[in-house]
Each structure stands twice: as C-alpha cells, then as structure tokens.
Design an enzyme around this catalytic site. Structure first.
Site, PDB file in Angstrom:
ATOM      1  N   GLU A 197       0.903  -1.157   0.000  1.00  0.00           N
ATOM      2  CA  GLU A 197       0.000   0.000   0.000  1.00  0.00           C
ATOM      3  C   GLU A 197       0.938   1.201   0.000  1.00  0.00           C
ATOM      4  OE1 GLU A 197      -1.086   3.075   0.710  1.00  0.00           O
ATOM      5  OE2 GLU A 197      -1.795   2.648   2.747  1.00  0.00           O
ATOM      6  N   GLU A 206       5.342  11.247  -1.922  1.00  0.00           N
ATOM      7  CA  GLU A 206       6.147  10.359  -1.047  1.00  0.00           C
ATOM      8  C   GLU A 206       7.018   9.431  -1.892  1.00  0.00           C
ATOM      9  OE1 GLU A 206       4.216   8.130   2.206  1.00  0.00           O
ATOM     10  OE2 GLU A 206       2.634   9.638   2.179  1.00  0.00           O
TER      11      GLU A 206
HETATM   12  N1  GJV Z   1      11.088  -0.042   2.916  1.00  0.00           N
HETATM   13  C1  GJV Z   1      10.418  -0.498   4.003  1.00  0.00           C
HETATM   14  N2  GJV Z   1       9.327   0.081   4.501  1.00  0.00           N
HETATM   15  C2  GJV Z   1       8.879   1.185   3.876  1.00  0.00           C
HETATM   16  C3  GJV Z   1       9.523   1.722   2.734  1.00  0.00           C
HETATM   17  C4  GJV Z   1      10.686   1.058   2.279  1.00  0.00           C
HETATM   18  N3  GJV Z   1      11.358   1.522   1.225  1.00  0.00           N
HETATM   19  N4  GJV Z   1       8.864   2.834   2.354  1.00  0.00           N
HETATM   20  C5  GJV Z   1       7.832   2.981   3.188  1.00  0.00           C
HETATM   21  N5  GJV Z   1       7.829   1.989   4.116  1.00  0.00           N
HETATM   22  N6  GJV Z   1       0.831   4.534   1.272  1.00  0.00           N
HETATM   23  N7  GJV Z   1       2.069   6.448   1.331  1.00  0.00           N
HETATM   24  C6  GJV Z   1       6.852   1.793   5.197  1.00  0.00           C
HETATM   25  C7  GJV Z   1       6.657   2.976   6.141  1.00  0.00           C
HETATM   26  O1  GJV Z   1       7.566   2.948   7.212  1.00  0.00           O
HETATM   27  C8  GJV Z   1       5.232   2.808   6.581  1.00  0.00           C
HETATM   28  O2  GJV Z   1       5.091   1.961   7.682  1.00  0.00           O
HETATM   29  C9  GJV Z   1       4.580   2.183   5.376  1.00  0.00           C
HETATM   30  O3  GJV Z   1       5.597   1.630   4.571  1.00  0.00           O
HETATM   31  C10 GJV Z   1       3.862   3.276   4.569  1.00  0.00           C
HETATM   32  C11 GJV Z   1       2.570   2.791   4.051  1.00  0.00           C
HETATM   33  C12 GJV Z   1       1.589   3.879   3.783  1.00  0.00           C
HETATM   34  N8  GJV Z   1       2.116   5.022   3.073  1.00  0.00           N
HETATM   35  C13 GJV Z   1       1.664   5.329   1.871  1.00  0.00           C
END
Ligand code: GJV
Length: 420
Positions: A197, A206
């Site tokens: 997601e 983002e």
């Molecule tokens: N690697 C691991 N976790 C991640 C990464 C990454 N590159 N990028 C984001 N997250 N839909 N805009 C994690 C972040 O820490 C958060 O818990 C989740 O993904 C975001 C999900 C919702 N954001 C979005």
C-alpha cells in the site's frame, strides 16, 4: 518596485550554489547548471526566488539552491538526506499514521477483499508485503489464505511491534517480519506476489512507489503478481465555493472594511500549493472526471517517475464558477486466476471516503463557465530532483466557450509545488 530593489545594498544579496541542473520553463525563469553560483536578490515566496546568474536576472526554484561554503558543495554535510528518511520513517514509527490508515475502512477492506477473493490461489504462494506497517495485509494473508511464506518488510521501528502482533495472533510460522528498507533487505527466495500500500496524496507523493518498483525488479519472480497491478490519477474541474469564500472572498468586506489589499497574500498563502485533504462532493464536479495518468505496475520504470505527463478534455455540464481542479486516484488488483474478479480501490467522490480524501488545485482567479464550454489541457508531474519524495504539478488549461458563449475563451497555466 524593481528600481528600489536595484538600489539596495549589494550586501543584501546572498550567494547560492545550484544543487542540480534546471531549465526555466518561462521567460522570467533562469536556466542553470549544477554548481553554478547564483546571487539571490529577493525571496518573494518560499518556492521561487529572484536571482542573478552572469548578469541575467530571473526566478529560480528555491529548492535547487544550496548555501554552501565555497567549493564544498560536493560533500556538504548541510545537504540533508534527499529522501528525508529519518523524518519519514520516524513518523511511521509512531501510531498516529497507522491508526489513520487502519481506521480507513475503504482502504483496509479493499486489501482484505483482495486476499479473501484470492485465498484459494494464494495457497503455497510466497508473498512480500512491502511497507507492512503494523502488518495488517500480512496478517490478512495468514488469516484468510494459506501462503507458504509472507515476508513483511518494514523500515520503521514499528517492525518490532509488528513481530509481536504476528506472534500474538499465532502466525509466526507464516509471517516473517524483516526490519529494514526494502531496497536493502535480503530475502532467501523470490516471491510470487508483491503487495504494497504505497499510494500517497495525488497518487505519487512520497514516491514510495520507487521502493516497490526496485523490489519488483529484484524479488518478484518472472510471471509474479503485483498488487496493486495498475493505478490511475483522475482529474475533474470543480467549484470550491466554500473554500474560496473562506480563504479569498473573506477579505472583501470583513466587519464592513475593505481588506482586499490582502488578497494577493491570501492567494500566495492558500492557493500556491494544492490543498490535501479536500473533500469534493459529486455536485461540485463540473464535468465527467477523466483519467490523466495510468500506471502499469508491471512495466513502469523508476525513470518514468521523473516526469509524468497527461492530458484532459472536459465538457462542462452546468453553469458554475470554475475554481480549480480536483484529483484522486484508483488502484486495481488483478485476480491470480485468469478471468477472476478485479478488486478496485477508488478514492474519488463517488466512492466511500478514505484517509487520502482528494487533492484540490485552486486557480488564481475563478472563471464562470457555462454548460457546453470545454476545458482542455495538460498536466505534468515533475519529481523534485533534490527532494525525492516531492513533486511539482504543472497545469495548462484552455477554456473554450461553446457556440452560444464564444466570448468565454481563455487559457491559463499554474505550477503547484507538493511541497518542495
Ligand atoms: N522499505 C520499508 N518500509 C517502507 C519503505 C521502504 N522503502 N517505504 C515505506 N515503508 N501509502 N504512502 C513503510 C513505512 O515505514 C510505513 O510503515 C509504510 O511503509 C507506509 C505505508 C503507507 N504510506 C503510503
């Protein structure tokens, strides 16, 4: 005004170094190359500064400017992480955002529905859940299907709790929580399904999608499935009467006084950037919405994200005041079975509310439009070359009066930083 500025003491100028190349898109913008030294004369807004390069003066995007000590720009410690990961993952290490996402029924139920409607086909499959947060999607996989393994990848410190939640619910045989950036973690094997997601405001903000594409290329087996499988950004011209009244018309006659000299400031302060968290009612849409950008999650490349272009053409359906454009997105999850039902998560005004709401782009001046007028133009999403999670949305539009209303023709253009 201009001459007064020129009379100012030279010492009021500050020298900046360009962080990367920039090509001006209008005659009042400067073009420059990385490393160029520019003299900034004024900072009329936080986005655009008035600067000089080799005797030529024009606007420059503030985010490209770095105030390095001379000659040190290559390894300047003041250049922050362009991904702002400390802040980004710091925020996801607290519950506030996870509570907001988990409380979003449309979003969470859509992912649950994807798992549920594919539960038979997920049997013995290897799944990667990228950015699992509290692990909800991974837990749905374990609860509703029989995958052989779910790799739940999470970079923030929430991962420690996710591990506890997995254990607490008795799924630690199926779900393996890996704490780290998806770009850096190692899996023992490739996966059959990559679920995430990743969608931000206006779909791309983002740019978590970049992490998903890199993981796809490394960890998804040939022929594996991407969830979501495709995504689209939708646009509609709209009226935004109450927002306009609240931020702009307000200054016309508060308490019987003329405050209109503050309107240019109001425009700068409230209409320069898009308004996140706008809720558009279906009756505020002036035409049938139109998809401006479509992403195929199998073929999309990281490089494609630098600049995405789209077009729109709307036929106005009713006489109204055209205040701006509203954007939202839809993602689709294809079935693991040929011919199986697709699940859709639509964040638009005709679907259930989501925590993304919609994004409003206000014009500088509202325009009265009539039924049958046309509004057409282009949208460009330009990723910030320095701040990798940010982008600028540039809109060009032309309004053409219908044959009954031929005088109502005009064109406009506006760039909206989100946020840098
Ligand atoms: N690697 C691991 N976790 C991640 C990464 C990454 N590159 N990028 C984001 N997250 N839909 N805009 C994690 C972040 O820490 C958060 O818990 C989740 O993904 C975001 C999900 C919702 N954001 C979005």
């Amino acid at each position: 005004m201009q001459t007064e500025k020129e009379d100012e003491d030279e010492a009021s100028c500050e020298e900046y170094v360009a962080r990367s190349d920039f090509t001006g898109s209008s005659t009042d913008q400067l073009s420059f190359s990385r490393g160029d030294r520019l003299l900034v004369h004024a900072k009329p807004s936080s986005e655009w500064w008035w600067a000089e390069l080799q005797g030529v003066i024009g606007y420059v995007p503030a985010s490209y400017m770095s105030q390095d000590a001379a000659g040190e720009e290559e390894e300047d410690p003041s250049i922050e992480d362009p991904w702002q990961d400390e802040e980004y993952f710091g925020n996801y290490g607290t519950l506030r955002l996870h509570l907001e996402m988990l409380s979003d029924k449309s979003r969470t139920e859509a992912y649950r529905q994807v798992i549920l409607s594919n539960s038979a086909s997920l049997s013995s499959k290897r799944v990667m859940d990228l950015g699992c947060g509290t692990g909800i999607i991974s837990l749905f996989c374990a609860q509703l299907a029989r995958p052989s393994m779910v790799y739940a990848v999470e970079a923030s410190s929430m991962a420690e709790y996710t591990r506890q939640l997995v254990k607490q619910n008795g799924y630690d045989e199926v779900v393996t929580v890996l704490q780290g950036r998806a770009e850096e973690i190692e899996l023992p094997e490739q996966v059959d399904v990559l679920v995430s997601e990743w969608m931000g405001n206006c779909l791309l903000f983002e740019f978590m999608v970049e992490s998903v594409l890199l993981a796809r290329d490394r960890w998804l087996r040939d022929g594996g499935t991407m969830w979501p499988s495709s995504a689209a950004l939708t646009f509609v011209p709209c009226q935004a009467d109450s927002y306009y009244a609240e931020k702009m018309a307000f200054w016309e006659r508060p308490y019987g006084l003329d405050f209109t000299p503050l309107q240019p400031l109001a425009q700068q302060e409230f209409f320069t950037k898009p308004k996140f968290s706008h809720i558009i009612e279906p009756c505020d849409c002036l035409a049938a919405p139109c998809d401006v950008i479509s992403l195929d999650m199998y073929t999309l490349q990281v490089g494609d994200l630098e600049e995405m272009k789209g077009q729109f053409h709307f036929c106005v359906e009713k006489s109204a005041v055209f205040h701006g454009f509203t954007a939202w997105f839809t993602v689709c999850f294809e079935s693991l079975e040929a011919g199986g039902a697709t699940v859709e998560l639509n964040t638009g005004p005709n679907s259930g509310p989501t925590h993304w709401k919609q994004t409003l782009f206000m014009l500088d001046r509202p325009v009265s439009v009539c039924a049958e007028d046309s509004i057409s133009g282009t949208i460009v999403l330009q990723r910030n070359p320095v701040w990798r999670r940010h982008m600028t949305v540039t809109l060009h539009w032309t309004i053409k009066g219908s044959t009954d209303n031929p005088d109502n023709s005009q064109a406009g253009t506006k760039s909206f930083p989100m946020w840098r």
